[in-house]
Write a protein that holds these residues in place. Structure first.
Motif, mmCIF file in Angstrom:
data_model
loop_
_atom_site.group_PDB
_atom_site.id
_atom_site.type_symbol
_atom_site.label_atom_id
_atom_site.label_comp_id
_atom_site.label_asym_id
_atom_site.label_seq_id
_atom_site.Cartn_x
_atom_site.Cartn_y
_atom_site.Cartn_z
ATOM 1 N N TRP A 70 49.605 37.685 40.538
ATOM 2 C CA TRP A 70 48.861 38.929 40.710
ATOM 3 C C TRP A 70 48.053 38.829 42.003
ATOM 4 O O TRP A 70 46.901 38.408 42.008
ATOM 5 C CB TRP A 70 47.947 39.176 39.518
ATOM 6 N N THR A 71 48.661 39.195 43.105
ATOM 7 C CA THR A 71 48.025 39.049 44.418
ATOM 8 C C THR A 71 46.846 40.011 44.567
ATOM 9 O O THR A 71 46.958 41.200 44.251
ATOM 10 C CB THR A 71 49.049 39.320 45.530
ATOM 11 N N ASP A 72 45.718 39.479 45.050
ATOM 12 C CA ASP A 72 44.504 40.260 45.332
ATOM 13 C C ASP A 72 43.886 40.896 44.086
ATOM 14 O O ASP A 72 43.114 41.855 44.199
ATOM 15 C CB ASP A 72 44.779 41.353 46.379
ATOM 16 N N PHE A 73 44.231 40.377 42.920
ATOM 17 C CA PHE A 73 43.594 40.865 41.693
ATOM 18 C C PHE A 73 42.130 40.436 41.692
ATOM 19 O O PHE A 73 41.808 39.264 41.842
ATOM 20 C CB PHE A 73 44.317 40.291 40.472
ATOM 21 N N ASN A 74 41.232 41.403 41.560
ATOM 22 C CA ASN A 74 39.795 41.124 41.604
ATOM 23 C C ASN A 74 39.062 42.152 40.746
ATOM 24 O O ASN A 74 38.926 43.307 41.144
ATOM 25 C CB ASN A 74 39.288 41.172 43.047
ATOM 26 N N TYR A 77 36.484 44.337 42.490
ATOM 27 C CA TYR A 77 36.954 44.742 43.817
ATOM 28 C C TYR A 77 36.176 45.914 44.399
ATOM 29 O O TYR A 77 36.095 46.079 45.614
ATOM 30 C CB TYR A 77 38.438 45.111 43.755
ATOM 31 N N LYS A 80 33.599 45.650 47.329
ATOM 32 C CA LYS A 80 33.971 45.404 48.730
ATOM 33 C C LYS A 80 33.771 46.650 49.588
ATOM 34 O O LYS A 80 33.654 46.548 50.814
ATOM 35 C CB LYS A 80 35.421 44.939 48.830
ATOM 36 N N ASP A 118 44.133 52.559 48.288
ATOM 37 C CA ASP A 118 44.080 51.098 48.189
ATOM 38 C C ASP A 118 44.657 50.601 46.870
ATOM 39 O O ASP A 118 45.321 49.563 46.818
ATOM 40 C CB ASP A 118 42.640 50.610 48.341
ATOM 41 N N ASP A 121 48.337 50.838 47.176
ATOM 42 C CA ASP A 121 48.762 49.770 48.076
ATOM 43 C C ASP A 121 48.786 48.432 47.337
ATOM 44 O O ASP A 121 49.710 47.626 47.516
ATOM 45 C CB ASP A 121 47.815 49.709 49.272
ATOM 46 N N PHE A 122 47.800 48.196 46.503
ATOM 47 C CA PHE A 122 47.745 46.987 45.680
ATOM 48 C C PHE A 122 48.965 46.917 44.756
ATOM 49 O O PHE A 122 49.549 45.850 44.552
ATOM 50 C CB PHE A 122 46.451 46.999 44.860
ATOM 51 N N LYS A 126 50.979 44.921 48.127
ATOM 52 C CA LYS A 126 50.454 43.569 47.914
ATOM 53 C C LYS A 126 51.121 42.890 46.730
ATOM 54 O O LYS A 126 51.137 41.658 46.628
ATOM 55 C CB LYS A 126 48.946 43.630 47.715
ATOM 56 N N ASN A 127 51.658 43.687 45.824
ATOM 57 C CA ASN A 127 52.447 43.178 44.704
ATOM 58 C C ASN A 127 53.749 43.959 44.638
ATOM 59 O O ASN A 127 53.856 45.042 45.201
ATOM 60 C CB ASN A 127 51.681 43.350 43.391
#
Length: 375
Positions: A70-74, A77, A80, A118, A121-122, A126-127
């Motif tokens: 799970w890339t950039d999972f936060n 988030y 930010k 975003d 995009d996530f 990114k995934n």
């Protein structure tokens, strides 16, 4: 005296060992037959089949990797964006800057639109978008992955995020991106909404009708471009964001209804299918709800900045912060295995009930904010 007991225990373990051996033999039997058939074929057939098997192994390896990474999972988030310092509502003209010796009008971007772009995009850049991958569509030997206890969590999570973004795109087109809902619809927002409403499961080929298709992620990438284009026009004061209190009321009401529907789904599953660790649909229900809250967390955090003047006029900052706190509390729940136990159970937890509780807390906060706005 202990010999009969020892012999009994020994027999029990022997039976267990035989049962395990028979089960493994049953699993391996089709592969053994296939191997025997394969070794009797000619070298051309073996090369073709070998290449097919290698491609299949590669596809499954990629499928496993994409569903588990799970890339950039936060869960935090939204912080930010650092929106607390912004002092202008979306579309509001800000102090002009000098460009090539002349004054240039500059307006505040929409944080809601940025967050929606975003989040999409996530999901697709990114995934990898899991729901339209060929192996996800084929399922587990024909069984829908959502009906298995594995490999479906990320897909459900992504669809939950997409549900939040879809709902937001509708509101952007119908009310937020127009003056009192009567002006012309913004073309970029209209295109973004159309792209986001596209089916979530389309691969490069399909059967209805048969033939090549444009896959789902391509449509969502188009939506990202259109959302960012709208915000660029808004920043140049060439588009509209109608940051009025009645629009915020409607936006909040639609979100409250959306997550309320998800809460009802969780309630039904928790009450009528509480099979503990063996409810194979509990995980996709949980992670869809989690993804929906994940998406709305960023979108509603952004809404506070976009409706800055309304929030301050109605003195809603404290209530809004409380709501964001409820989102963060819900997103901290990340069990390794989802269990759908009885609500009064003392061994197996009920993760669906827990998630449903936090959804109702968020919805209660939204109802409170709506009540203040209507005063």
């Amino acid at each position: 005296m202990l010999n009969p007991v020892v012999e009994f225990v020994t027999r029990i373990f022997q039976w267990i060992g035989r049962a395990i051996g028979m089960f493994i033999a049953w699993l391996c039997w089709p592969f053994v037959l296939a191997g025997r058939w394969y070794t009797r074929r000619g070298w051309i057939v073996r090369i073709v089949i070998g290449l097919f098997v290698l491609v299949l192994i590669g596809l499954y390896a990629n499928f496993f990797w994409q569903t588990q990474r799970w890339t950039d999972f936060n869960p935090d988030y939204a912080q930010k964006y650092d929106l607390k310092d912004r002092q202008a509502s979306a579309g509001e003209e800000t102090p002009a800057v000098q460009a090539t010796g002349a004054s240039q009008k500059v307006c505040a971007r929409s944080a809601i639109v940025d967050a929606s772009a975003d989040l999409t995009d996530f999901n697709v850049n990114k995934n990898q978008w899991i729901s339209s991958m060929i192996l996800y569509k084929l399922g587990f030997f024909g069984l829908d992955w959502d009906r298995t206890p594995f490999f479906d969590n990320k897909a459900s999570f992504q669809r939950g995020i997409n549900q939040a973004v879809r709902r937001t795109s509708v509101e952007l087109v119908d009310t937020l991106g127009r003056v009192r809902g009567t002006s012309q619809v913004d073309a970029d927002l209209q295109d973004a909404r159309g792209a986001l409403q596209f089916d979530e499961y389309t691969w490069y080929l399909g059967w209805n009708p048969p033939g090549p298709k444009t896959p789902t992620p391509s449509y969502y990438r188009t939506a990202i471009k259109k959302l960012r284009a709208f915000n660029d026009h808004l920043a140049a004061c060439q588009a509209t964001f109608d940051a009025r209190a009645d629009n915020l009321i409607q936006f909040i009401d639609r979100i409250a209804n959306d997550i309320g529907s998800t809460s009802a789904i969780l309630k039904d599953r928790a009450e009528n299918h509480n099979n503990g660790w063996f409810d194979t649909r509990a995980d996709d229900r949980f992670w869809f709800a989690y993804g929906q809250l994940y998406g709305y967390y960023g979108i509603l955090t952004a809404a506070e900045a976009d409706f800055d003047s309304v929030i301050k006029e109605k003195k809603l900052t404290t209530l809004w912060d409380d709501m964001e706190g409820q989102f963060r509390s819900a997103l901290r729940i990340q069990p390794f295995i989802i269990a759908n136990g009885r609500e009064d159970g003392w061994i197996v937890p009920s993760h669906l009930t827990t998630m449903g509780f936090y959804i109702l807390r968020v919805r209660s906060n939204l109802v409170d904010i709506k009540a203040v706005l209507q005063q």
